[in-house]
Design a protein around this motif. Structure first.
Motif, PDB file in Angstrom:
ATOM      1  N   GLU A   1      20.272  40.569  55.557  1.00 52.15           N
ATOM      2  CA  GLU A   1      21.010  39.313  55.470  1.00 52.15           C
ATOM      3  C   GLU A   1      21.595  38.913  56.829  1.00 52.15           C
ATOM      4  O   GLU A   1      21.590  37.749  57.206  1.00 52.15           O
ATOM      5  CB  GLU A   1      22.114  39.462  54.435  1.00 52.15           C
ATOM      6  N   ALA A   2      22.086  39.903  57.580  1.00 49.09           N
ATOM      7  CA  ALA A   2      22.725  39.612  58.867  1.00 49.09           C
ATOM      8  C   ALA A   2      21.729  39.358  59.997  1.00 49.09           C
ATOM      9  O   ALA A   2      22.008  38.556  60.892  1.00 49.09           O
ATOM     10  CB  ALA A   2      23.641  40.776  59.252  1.00 49.09           C
ATOM     11  N   HIS A   3      20.600  40.037  59.968  1.00 43.86           N
ATOM     12  CA  HIS A   3      19.707  40.014  61.128  1.00 43.86           C
ATOM     13  C   HIS A   3      18.410  39.228  60.946  1.00 43.86           C
ATOM     14  O   HIS A   3      17.782  38.849  61.935  1.00 43.86           O
ATOM     15  CB  HIS A   3      19.363  41.442  61.543  1.00 43.86           C
ATOM     16  N   VAL A   4      17.968  39.030  59.738  1.00 42.64           N
ATOM     17  CA  VAL A   4      16.699  38.320  59.538  1.00 42.64           C
ATOM     18  C   VAL A   4      17.027  36.886  59.105  1.00 42.64           C
ATOM     19  O   VAL A   4      17.029  36.540  57.936  1.00 42.64           O
ATOM     20  CB  VAL A   4      15.808  39.044  58.499  1.00 42.64           C
ATOM     21  N   THR A   5      17.312  36.094  60.097  1.00 46.53           N
ATOM     22  CA  THR A   5      17.695  34.695  59.859  1.00 46.53           C
ATOM     23  C   THR A   5      16.454  33.796  59.871  1.00 46.53           C
ATOM     24  O   THR A   5      15.376  34.223  60.313  1.00 46.53           O
ATOM     25  CB  THR A   5      18.668  34.223  60.952  1.00 46.53           C
ATOM     26  N   ALA A   6      16.632  32.576  59.431  1.00 45.18           N
ATOM     27  CA  ALA A   6      15.527  31.614  59.482  1.00 45.18           C
ATOM     28  C   ALA A   6      15.089  31.373  60.925  1.00 45.18           C
ATOM     29  O   ALA A   6      13.891  31.262  61.199  1.00 45.18           O
ATOM     30  CB  ALA A   6      15.941  30.304  58.817  1.00 45.18           C
ATOM     31  N   ASP A   7      16.062  31.339  61.843  1.00 43.82           N
ATOM     32  CA  ASP A   7      15.714  31.138  63.260  1.00 43.82           C
ATOM     33  C   ASP A   7      14.895  32.306  63.807  1.00 43.82           C
ATOM     34  O   ASP A   7      13.944  32.109  64.568  1.00 43.82           O
ATOM     35  CB  ASP A   7      16.980  30.954  64.102  1.00 43.82           C
ATOM     36  N   ARG A   8      15.271  33.538  63.432  1.00 40.69           N
ATOM     37  CA  ARG A   8      14.505  34.713  63.904  1.00 40.69           C
ATOM     38  C   ARG A   8      13.086  34.702  63.348  1.00 40.69           C
ATOM     39  O   ARG A   8      12.123  35.023  64.042  1.00 40.69           O
ATOM     40  CB  ARG A   8      15.187  36.019  63.488  1.00 40.69           C
ATOM     41  N   VAL A   9      12.950  34.329  62.084  1.00 40.24           N
ATOM     42  CA  VAL A   9      11.616  34.272  61.477  1.00 40.24           C
ATOM     43  C   VAL A   9      10.799  33.143  62.119  1.00 40.24           C
ATOM     44  O   VAL A   9       9.607  33.308  62.390  1.00 40.24           O
ATOM     45  CB  VAL A   9      11.721  34.115  59.944  1.00 40.24           C
ATOM     46  N   ALA A  10      11.443  32.023  62.394  1.00 36.65           N
ATOM     47  CA  ALA A  10      10.748  30.918  63.067  1.00 36.65           C
ATOM     48  C   ALA A  10      10.236  31.369  64.435  1.00 36.65           C
ATOM     49  O   ALA A  10       9.098  31.067  64.813  1.00 36.65           O
ATOM     50  CB  ALA A  10      11.691  29.730  63.209  1.00 36.65           C
ATOM     51  N   GLU A  11      11.066  32.100  65.161  1.00 35.79           N
ATOM     52  CA  GLU A  11      10.652  32.623  66.470  1.00 35.79           C
ATOM     53  C   GLU A  11       9.513  33.624  66.325  1.00 35.79           C
ATOM     54  O   GLU A  11       8.549  33.596  67.086  1.00 35.79           O
ATOM     55  CB  GLU A  11      11.857  33.293  67.139  1.00 35.79           C
ATOM     56  N   HIS A  12       9.606  34.498  65.320  1.00 31.16           N
ATOM     57  CA  HIS A  12       8.585  35.530  65.097  1.00 31.16           C
ATOM     58  C   HIS A  12       7.217  34.907  64.796  1.00 31.16           C
ATOM     59  O   HIS A  12       6.188  35.438  65.204  1.00 31.16           O
ATOM     60  CB  HIS A  12       9.040  36.435  63.946  1.00 31.16           C
ATOM     61  N   PHE A  13       7.211  33.782  64.093  1.00 34.17           N
ATOM     62  CA  PHE A  13       5.960  33.127  63.720  1.00 34.17           C
ATOM     63  C   PHE A  13       5.697  31.877  64.568  1.00 34.17           C
ATOM     64  O   PHE A  13       4.960  30.996  64.150  1.00 34.17           O
ATOM     65  CB  PHE A  13       5.988  32.751  62.235  1.00 34.17           C
ATOM     66  N   SER A  14       6.277  31.813  65.754  1.00 37.52           N
ATOM     67  CA  SER A  14       6.191  30.603  66.577  1.00 37.52           C
ATOM     68  C   SER A  14       4.749  30.208  66.928  1.00 37.52           C
ATOM     69  O   SER A  14       4.463  29.029  67.110  1.00 37.52           O
ATOM     70  CB  SER A  14       7.014  30.764  67.851  1.00 37.52           C
TER      71      SER A  14
END
Length: 107
Positions: free
Chosen positions: A36-49
């Motif tokens: 919940e704290a570390h896997v944010t929508a922004d992090r996932v967006a970056e991961h799948f950029s």
């Protein structure tokens, strides 16, 4: 400490048209707050950029220790319109489990 998501979670993915859907489930209840704290929508967006063109939405399901990510415009048109090898997002769950996060808690 760096942790790879596959050490603390399971995942499943699929599609609906050009939208990929990834369910990320904590393998133990104590791991859900980390997700919940570390896997944010922004992090996932970056991961799948490199694979997505649209936004990423995150839905929290604390009662089952899971997060659901909806990635728009992620499958090159989806289904029969896409020339991608994975035009249904079936491998996206494995790709998300390769994400690294920084946490103080050891798995």
């Amino acid at each position: 400490m760096t942790t790879v998501l596959r050490e603390i979670a399971h995942a499943r993915s699929g599609d609906k048209g050009d939208i990929a859907n990834i369910g990320l489930i904590a393998s133990e209840p104590e791991y859900y707050p980390i997700l919940e704290a570390h896997v944010t929508a922004d992090r996932v967006a970056e991961h799948f950029s490199e694979l997505r063109e649209g936004p990423v939405e995150r839905y929290e399901m604390p009662n089952i220790g899971a997060l659901n990510f909806v990635i728009h415009d992620a499958l090159g048109g989806g289904g029969v319109r896409s020339l991608r090898l994975d035009n249904q997002g079936k491998t996206y769950s494995a790709a998300l489990l390769r994400m690294e996060i920084e946490t103080d808690m050891a798995p």
